[in-house]
Design an enzyme around this catalytic site. Structure first.
Site, PDB file in Angstrom:
ATOM      1  N   LYS A  11       0.815  -1.222   0.000  1.00  0.00           N
ATOM      2  CA  LYS A  11       0.000   0.000   0.000  1.00  0.00           C
ATOM      3  C   LYS A  11       0.857   1.285   0.000  1.00  0.00           C
ATOM      4  CE  LYS A  11      -3.943  -2.104   2.429  1.00  0.00           C
ATOM      5  NZ  LYS A  11      -4.800  -1.969   3.656  1.00  0.00           N
ATOM      6  N   TYR A  51     -12.989  -1.859  -2.812  1.00  0.00           N
ATOM      7  CA  TYR A  51     -13.372  -1.892  -1.393  1.00  0.00           C
ATOM      8  C   TYR A  51     -14.890  -1.747  -1.200  1.00  0.00           C
ATOM      9  CZ  TYR A  51      -8.568  -1.755   0.415  1.00  0.00           C
ATOM     10  OH  TYR A  51      -7.279  -2.073   0.759  1.00  0.00           O
ATOM     11  N   PHE A  59     -15.107   4.533   8.078  1.00  0.00           N
ATOM     12  CA  PHE A  59     -13.746   4.747   7.597  1.00  0.00           C
ATOM     13  C   PHE A  59     -13.638   4.697   6.070  1.00  0.00           C
ATOM     14  CE2 PHE A  59     -14.177   0.208   8.606  1.00  0.00           C
ATOM     15  CZ  PHE A  59     -13.733  -0.391   7.430  1.00  0.00           C
ATOM     16  N   THR A  93      -5.109  -6.506  11.172  1.00  0.00           N
ATOM     17  CA  THR A  93      -5.429  -5.271  10.445  1.00  0.00           C
ATOM     18  C   THR A  93      -4.880  -4.039  11.179  1.00  0.00           C
ATOM     19  OG1 THR A  93      -7.465  -6.313   9.675  1.00  0.00           O
ATOM     20  CG2 THR A  93      -7.348  -3.915   9.477  1.00  0.00           C
ATOM     21  N   ASN A 114      -1.830   0.632   6.717  1.00  0.00           N
ATOM     22  CA  ASN A 114      -1.257  -0.579   7.328  1.00  0.00           C
ATOM     23  C   ASN A 114      -0.423  -1.437   6.377  1.00  0.00           C
ATOM     24  OD1 ASN A 114      -3.356  -1.628   5.887  1.00  0.00           O
ATOM     25  ND2 ASN A 114      -4.517  -2.398   7.643  1.00  0.00           N
ATOM     26  N   GLU A 128     -10.048 -10.480  -6.623  1.00  0.00           N
ATOM     27  CA  GLU A 128      -9.114  -9.347  -6.511  1.00  0.00           C
ATOM     28  C   GLU A 128      -7.965  -9.463  -7.507  1.00  0.00           C
ATOM     29  OE1 GLU A 128     -10.180  -8.715  -1.777  1.00  0.00           O
ATOM     30  OE2 GLU A 128      -8.168  -9.389  -2.326  1.00  0.00           O
TER      31      GLU A 128
HETATM   32  P1  GDP Z   1      -7.704  -6.279   6.000  1.00  0.00           P
HETATM   33  O1  GDP Z   1      -8.220  -7.445   5.199  1.00  0.00           O
HETATM   34  O2  GDP Z   1      -6.942  -6.699   7.223  1.00  0.00           O
HETATM   35  O3  GDP Z   1      -6.934  -5.268   5.174  1.00  0.00           O
HETATM   36  O4  GDP Z   1      -8.971  -5.501   6.533  1.00  0.00           O
HETATM   37  P2  GDP Z   1     -10.353  -5.199   5.804  1.00  0.00           P
HETATM   38  O5  GDP Z   1     -10.402  -5.778   4.421  1.00  0.00           O
HETATM   39  O6  GDP Z   1     -11.442  -5.543   6.748  1.00  0.00           O
HETATM   40  O7  GDP Z   1     -10.348  -3.621   5.659  1.00  0.00           O
HETATM   41  C1  GDP Z   1      -9.684  -2.978   4.589  1.00  0.00           C
HETATM   42  C2  GDP Z   1      -8.881  -1.829   5.152  1.00  0.00           C
HETATM   43  O8  GDP Z   1      -9.782  -0.881   5.723  1.00  0.00           O
HETATM   44  C3  GDP Z   1      -7.960  -2.227   6.299  1.00  0.00           C
HETATM   45  O9  GDP Z   1      -6.709  -2.697   5.856  1.00  0.00           O
HETATM   46  C4  GDP Z   1      -7.846  -0.936   7.089  1.00  0.00           C
HETATM   47  O10 GDP Z   1      -6.862  -0.074   6.558  1.00  0.00           O
HETATM   48  C5  GDP Z   1      -9.212  -0.318   6.895  1.00  0.00           C
HETATM   49  N1  GDP Z   1     -10.057  -0.636   8.052  1.00  0.00           N
HETATM   50  C6  GDP Z   1     -10.711  -1.797   8.323  1.00  0.00           C
HETATM   51  N2  GDP Z   1     -11.380  -1.734   9.488  1.00  0.00           N
HETATM   52  C7  GDP Z   1     -11.156  -0.478   9.967  1.00  0.00           C
HETATM   53  C8  GDP Z   1     -11.589   0.215  11.139  1.00  0.00           C
HETATM   54  O11 GDP Z   1     -12.322  -0.302  11.978  1.00  0.00           O
HETATM   55  N3  GDP Z   1     -11.146   1.507  11.283  1.00  0.00           N
HETATM   56  C9  GDP Z   1     -10.329   2.110  10.357  1.00  0.00           C
HETATM   57  N4  GDP Z   1      -9.924   3.371  10.575  1.00  0.00           N
HETATM   58  N5  GDP Z   1      -9.909   1.486   9.250  1.00  0.00           N
HETATM   59  C10 GDP Z   1     -10.310   0.210   9.058  1.00  0.00           C
END
Ligand code: GDP
Length: 135
Positions: A11, A51, A59, A93, A114, A128
């Site tokens: 990222k 997304y 968020f 995450t 992240n 994806e």
């Molecule tokens: P990942 O699969 O671990 O990347 O998580 P997800 O696919 O659920 O979410 C996509 C991205 O959205 C994550 O990598 C985070 O950067 C962001 N994100 C997910 N959940 C949260 C949250 O509760 N708060 C915030 N600020 N960002 C979030």
């Protein structure tokens, strides 16, 4: 176990911080083979499609703004048990909760930025990967 595939994106924060090479080395060292890879940048429409599942969440707008803010590296990776093993390799995450030695523990600073994406199922890995490499 049968070899399978997952999809990843390095990222914008990791690219900006100069961690791409270190992260790719870490991934290869863990036994993942690079099947496809490209440097690209998502525009707003593509990011919102990628997304889509998070549309409506608090968020979402920050996520779209962040993921479109700079270049990314998109890649398809192959390994036995690829999806699950890659999720373990990248860590939680939220980097503050990511286990020591995971990519997010080492190279990410916040939940918003992240460092890396990893597909969460075989089905999503396919979707994806196709999203980024089918044209
Ligand atoms: P990942 O699969 O671990 O990347 O998580 P997800 O696919 O659920 O979410 C996509 C991205 O959205 C994550 O990598 C985070 O950067 C962001 N994100 C997910 N959940 C949260 C949250 O509760 N708060 C915030 N600020 N960002 C979030």
């Amino acid at each position: 176990m049968r070899k399978n595939r997952t999809f990843t994106m390095i990222k914008p924060d990791a690219m900006e911080n100069g961690y791409a090479g270190l992260i790719i080395a870490h991934i290869e060292k863990a036994g993942f083979k690079l099947i496809a890879m490209k440097l690209t940048q998502l525009d707003k429409d593509s990011a919102e499609k990628f997304y889509e599942i998070h549309k409506g969440k608090v968020f979402f707008n920050d996520l779209i703004q962040y993921i479109t803010s700079g270049p990314i590296i998109a890649a398809i990776l192959e390994k036995e048990n690829a999806v699950e093993d890659f999720r373990k390799l990248i860590g939680n995450t939220n980097p503050e909760e990511a286990d020591e030695g995971t990519i997010r523990n080492m190279y990410a600073k916040s939940i918003d930025a992240n460092a890396i994406h990893g597909s969460d199922s075989d089905e999503n890995a396919q979707i994806e990967g196709d999203f980024h490499f089918s044209n």
